[in-house]
Enzyme design. Structure first.
Site, PDB file in Angstrom:
ATOM      1  N   ILE A  41    -125.143-162.921  59.152  1.00 62.05           N
ATOM      2  CA  ILE A  41    -124.474-164.159  59.545  1.00 62.05           C
ATOM      3  C   ILE A  41    -125.475-165.151  60.135  1.00 62.05           C
ATOM      4  O   ILE A  41    -125.399-166.350  59.871  1.00 62.05           O
ATOM      5  CB  ILE A  41    -123.344-163.856  60.543  1.00 62.05           C
ATOM      6  CG1 ILE A  41    -122.235-163.044  59.857  1.00 62.05           C
ATOM      7  CG2 ILE A  41    -122.769-165.141  61.129  1.00 62.05           C
ATOM      8  CD1 ILE A  41    -121.148-162.556  60.811  1.00 62.05           C
ATOM      9  N   TYR A  67    -118.441-152.367  72.776  1.00 63.58           N
ATOM     10  CA  TYR A  67    -118.711-153.614  72.075  1.00 63.58           C
ATOM     11  C   TYR A  67    -117.567-154.607  72.273  1.00 63.58           C
ATOM     12  O   TYR A  67    -117.794-155.790  72.555  1.00 63.58           O
ATOM     13  CB  TYR A  67    -118.918-153.312  70.593  1.00 63.58           C
ATOM     14  CG  TYR A  67    -119.140-154.508  69.706  1.00 63.58           C
ATOM     15  CD1 TYR A  67    -120.397-155.093  69.591  1.00 63.58           C
ATOM     16  CD2 TYR A  67    -118.094-155.027  68.949  1.00 63.58           C
ATOM     17  CE1 TYR A  67    -120.604-156.180  68.753  1.00 63.58           C
ATOM     18  CE2 TYR A  67    -118.290-156.115  68.106  1.00 63.58           C
ATOM     19  CZ  TYR A  67    -119.548-156.683  68.016  1.00 63.58           C
ATOM     20  OH  TYR A  67    -119.741-157.759  67.187  1.00 63.58           O
TER      21      TYR A  67
END
Length: 255
Positions: A18, A155
């Site tokens: 990304i 996370y």
């Protein structure tokens, strides 16, 4: 997008996935792109791609887990390109493990990369933005931080914390015309995804399950996100701050 040409953007983790897609799009929009990555070879290859497409870019090795490295990288890239207008906090890392099987060393690594890293980058860059009276800070967060994700508990916590951090700092810096917004990708086909789920038969089963859960019938691609990032960096988004936007094919729908 309005107001991007010739301005400087720093993108962390821009050597692949990304981050690379974002760096290439910002270069195509006429920005000067500082490609920051811990992998020097990947950063240089990204710069070569941006330049080959007619854009302007420069590479700098940066370890976002070290504040000293962050400060040195920001200083070095700004000395070559100029003051930063937009910071894209993209770099991140995770590994799927049930929480009860994780260890403190693992927690520390996930927290340091995914939470402390963006904080350190933001602290190093935002001071100049405030002094100059404007700037854009964009966090590539995750829908895991909005709704949670099995196997990504720590996370998810760091991404939720990042979203809260961005909102709070957006309030502090609003009168200085520095905006902060979060983009939350859903599951995305990147090298990080390959490392996350694996590439064998079991990995394909996980991918197939992801696809079935997405209303638009596919998981994301790296190129699904740069347009929104470019918008948030532009003058067109001058009246947006403290916002969290999901780009997940309808997997998560927040009103």
């Amino acid at each position: 997008m309005r107001g991007l040409k010739d301005k400087v953007a720093l993108v962390t983790g821009a050597g692949s996935g990304i981050g690379l897609a974002i760096a290439k799009r910002l270069g195509a929009e006429g920005m000067q792109v500082g490609v920051l990555d811990i992998n020097a070879e990947a950063a240089n290859q990204a710069v070569a791609q941006i330049r080959a497409a007619g854009g302007r870019a420069d590479a700098q090795v940066c370890d976002i887990t070290s504040y000293e490295s962050v400060q040195q990288a920001v200083s070095a890239i700004e000395s070559r390109l100029g003051p930063t207008w937009a910071l894209v906090n993209n770099a991140g890392w995770d590994k799927p493990i049930p929480f009860l099987k994780t260890t403190p060393d693992f927690w520390q690594k996930v927290v340091t990369i995914n939470y402390m890293g963006p904080l350190q980058m933001t602290h190093a860059v935002a001071q100049g933005m405030v002094a100059r009276g404007g700037g854009r800070i964009i966090f590539i967060a995750s829908d895991a931080g909005r709704v949670g994700s099995t196997g990504e508990v720590v996370y998810s916590g760091t991404k939720g914390a990042t979203i809260a951090f961005a909102k709070a700092l957006a309030r502090e810096l609003a009168r200085k015309q520095v905006t902060l917004n979060c983009v939350c990708p859903g599951p995305t086909n990147t090298p990080a995804m390959d490392a996350f789920v694996g590439t064998g038969e079991e990995g394909q089963k996980i991918r197939d399950a992801m696809v079935r859960s997405v209303p638009l019938g596919r998981i994301g691609e790296a190129d699904d996100y740069p347009g929104l990032v470019a918008f948030l960096a532009s003058e067109d988004a001058a009246f947006m701050t403290g916002q969290t936007i999901s780009v997940s094919g309808g997997l998560t729908m927040h009103g």
